[in-house]
Design an enzyme around this catalytic site. Structure first.
Site, PDB file in Angstrom:
ATOM      1  CD  GLU A   1      20.656 -44.428  37.641  1.00 50.96           C
ATOM      2  OE1 GLU A   1      19.904 -43.600  38.193  1.00 50.96           O
ATOM      3  OE2 GLU A   1      21.259 -44.190  36.574  1.00 50.96           O
TER       4      GLU A   1
ATOM      5  CG  HIS B   1      17.657 -42.451  35.647  1.00 53.16           C
ATOM      6  ND1 HIS B   1      18.259 -41.903  36.762  1.00 53.16           N
ATOM      7  CD2 HIS B   1      16.626 -41.621  35.324  1.00 53.16           C
ATOM      8  CE1 HIS B   1      17.611 -40.797  37.110  1.00 53.16           C
ATOM      9  NE2 HIS B   1      16.621 -40.602  36.258  1.00 53.16           N
TER      10      HIS B   1
ATOM     11  CB  CYS C   1      18.572 -37.528  35.453  1.00 53.59           C
ATOM     12  SG  CYS C   1      16.819 -37.076  35.285  1.00 53.59           S
TER      13      CYS C   1
END
Length: 525
Positions: free
Chosen positions: A183, A181, A85
């Site tokens: 994660e 993202h 990001c």
């Protein structure tokens, strides 16, 4: 066997709410990592010697003056770099690409990216296939700005309809950027992407696992304390319990645990702690029954913050008294965990984090002159629980719902009295017991009972009663920052209410809290 810290990833934090999640995902893969400020020095990076670097997200705009940048050395260190990001945007801008400010066309939430070119990061990964035969990936976006021109040497790896550079790569230099993202769980293949980066691209070995962490912690404790004696405040909570087991394995009888029963614990909790750690595991425990001392100090005080401070001060006083009786103790053990040692710092943006050199979570007196042993300070809470299981602690203790440090002192509203605590203990035990019986306990994030210092009229048989009110509270949450009240079945709530009112003389009414967070907090005080 390799040292568990030999292979490691450095994560630079630009202020994203997801940064700690990146670190947890890398640890879950089996690779050690640390989270540092974005403005870390070249010397610190060299000393840490990471196998790879991740540039995390952040709330700033790369297009703004004085917004954070990665140290130039990151791109000259000769190790793979992954920008996520904001991390991708600053990588692009610093290496000669361009970033434009978003004007009402950012992407927030679910998106599907189309893979444009082969990359080690996305190798053998797809969620679907487009009509043109290209791999599609379900991802989670959260960005306003976007890369408008990638640096020389990079290729476009993935795009969306509104984001022409959703991922980029320079395979020769092993630099990668993703605008989404990986994660978060909403990015379905995110864990595999991070595995590719840490294990394949950075070539880290996956030796960060519970058994290895325990072996390393025990060795480090032995090296640190030698033949000295250690004292630990054992609460029965997850962190202090795991510290106790690690120290017991490392130094055996040279550990003294001080267990302070403040009269504010759950039903039979003190007996359970003493039985498990003393009788079952054979730890040396000093049991201090201090119920009257705490309740006397709390008498007449109704303000929540004042109650917390009183409870904390009395505990410190008692622990100080008991520790001074251990005249041969040279060390104090604490259950400090990794999130405890990360705090906001005054960088240019105020978004950086630094590592504290010392985090005395107990607020103990400085004149104790004891060295500090913190065997969990590298670990996240989920890792602490996993090594607790490996050490033989029971699952139902390690995965219990959170319980506040002041205990029932903040679940009895207003002034704390023994009568109120005794009633609350029994009511709460019934609620938790019924949650387990209905297989609902692990479906809510936290559940407990609150004692309300108001009386209500009730009817028992032919007579009227005028007794106390309790409230049941159950919430569902991911991070405890926001929470929804749990929609427990009506028949279940009715069963709990009937049991509490019928079995506990002194409670005439049970209510259910249907407040979310925000506007309410999870705890009532």
């Amino acid at each position: 066997m390799s040292n568990i810290h030999d292979h490691k990833i450095l994560i630079l934090d630009f202020g994203s709410q997801y940064t700690q999640l990146i670190a947890r995902r890398i640890r879950e893969i089996g690779v050690y990592c640390e989270l540092w400020a974005w403005d870390v020095s070249e010397e610190q990076i060299k000393a840490f010697a990471p196998n790879g670097i991740i540039l995390a997200g952040g709330p700033e705009s790369v297009t703004a003056d004085n917004s954070p940048r990665a140290p130039e050395y990151v791109f000259n260190a000769g190790v793979p770099v992954l920008g996520i990001c904001y991390g991708m945007q600053t990588m692009s801008e610093q290496l000669g690409g361009k970033v434009i400010q978003g004007v009402g066309e950012g992407e927030f939430g679910y998106a599907q990216v189309e893979v444009q070119a082969a990359s080690e990061l996305f190798k053998s990964i797809e969620d679907a296939v487009s009509d043109s035969g290209k791999a599609l990936l379900d991802v989670w976006m959260s960005h306003g700005d976007k890369v408008s021109e990638i640096p020389e040497g990079f290729v476009t790896v993935a795009k969306t309809d509104t984001c022409p550079y959703a991922a980029m790569a320079n395979e020769e230099k092993r630099f990668y950027g993703v605008q989404f993202h990986p994660e978060v769980t909403h990015t379905r293949q995110g864990k595999r992407m991070l595995e590719h980066f840490a294990l394949d691209i950075c070539q880290c070995e996956a030796n960060w696992k519970p058994s290895s962490i325990i072996e390393d912690a025990v060795a480090r404790i032995k090296e640190q304390v030698g033949d000295d004696e250690v004292i630990l405040g054992l609460s029965g909570g997850v962190d202090s319990s795991v510290v106790a087991m690690l120290l017991h394995r490392a130094i055996g009888s040279k550990l003294t645990c001080v267990f302070v029963d403040n009269g504010l614990l759950r039903l039979n909790e003190a007996d359970q702690v003493l039985e498990m750690f003393g009788d079952h595991f054979g730890l040396n425990i000093v049991h201090v029954d201090a119920e009257s001392r705490f309740l006397d100090a709390l008498a007449g005080e109704a303000e929540p913050e004042a109650k917390r401070k009183i409870i904390g001060k009395v505990f410190v006083d008692i622990f100080d008294e008991e520790s001074r009786k251990c005249v041969n103790a040279k060390w104090l053990a604490q259950g400090t965990i990794y999130p405890d040692v990360i705090e906001s710092a005054g960088s240019a943006t105020g978004k950086a984090h630094v590592i504290k050199s010392h985090h005395n979570v107990g607020g103990l007196p400085d004149d104790m002159e004891l060295g500090l042993v913190e065997p969990l300070r590298e670990l996240f809470k989920d890792e602490v629980r996993k090594i607790g299981l490996e050490l033989g602690l029971p699952y139902n203790m390690l995965y219990r719902h959170p319980f506040p440090g002041p205990g029932l002192g903040v679940r009895v509203l207003g002034e704390v009295k023994k009568e109120y605590c005794d009633l609350l203990r029994r009511a709460d035990a019934i609620f938790i017991e019924e949650l387990h019986k209905a297989d609902l306990y692990n479906k809510v994030s936290q559940a407990f009972t609150v004692f309300l210092p108001v009386r209500s009229v009730g009817v028992m048989g032919d007579g009227r009663k005028y007794d106390w009110v309790v409230s049941l509270r159950a919430v569902e949450t991911i991070d405890f920052m926001t929470a929804h009240w749990a929609h427990l079945p009506y028949d279940f709530l009715g069963r709990v209410s009937n049991r509490i009112i019928n079995e506990i003389d002194g409670i005439s009414r049970v209510v259910y809290d249907i407040s979310g967070k925000p506007p309410a907090t999870i705890e009532w005080e």
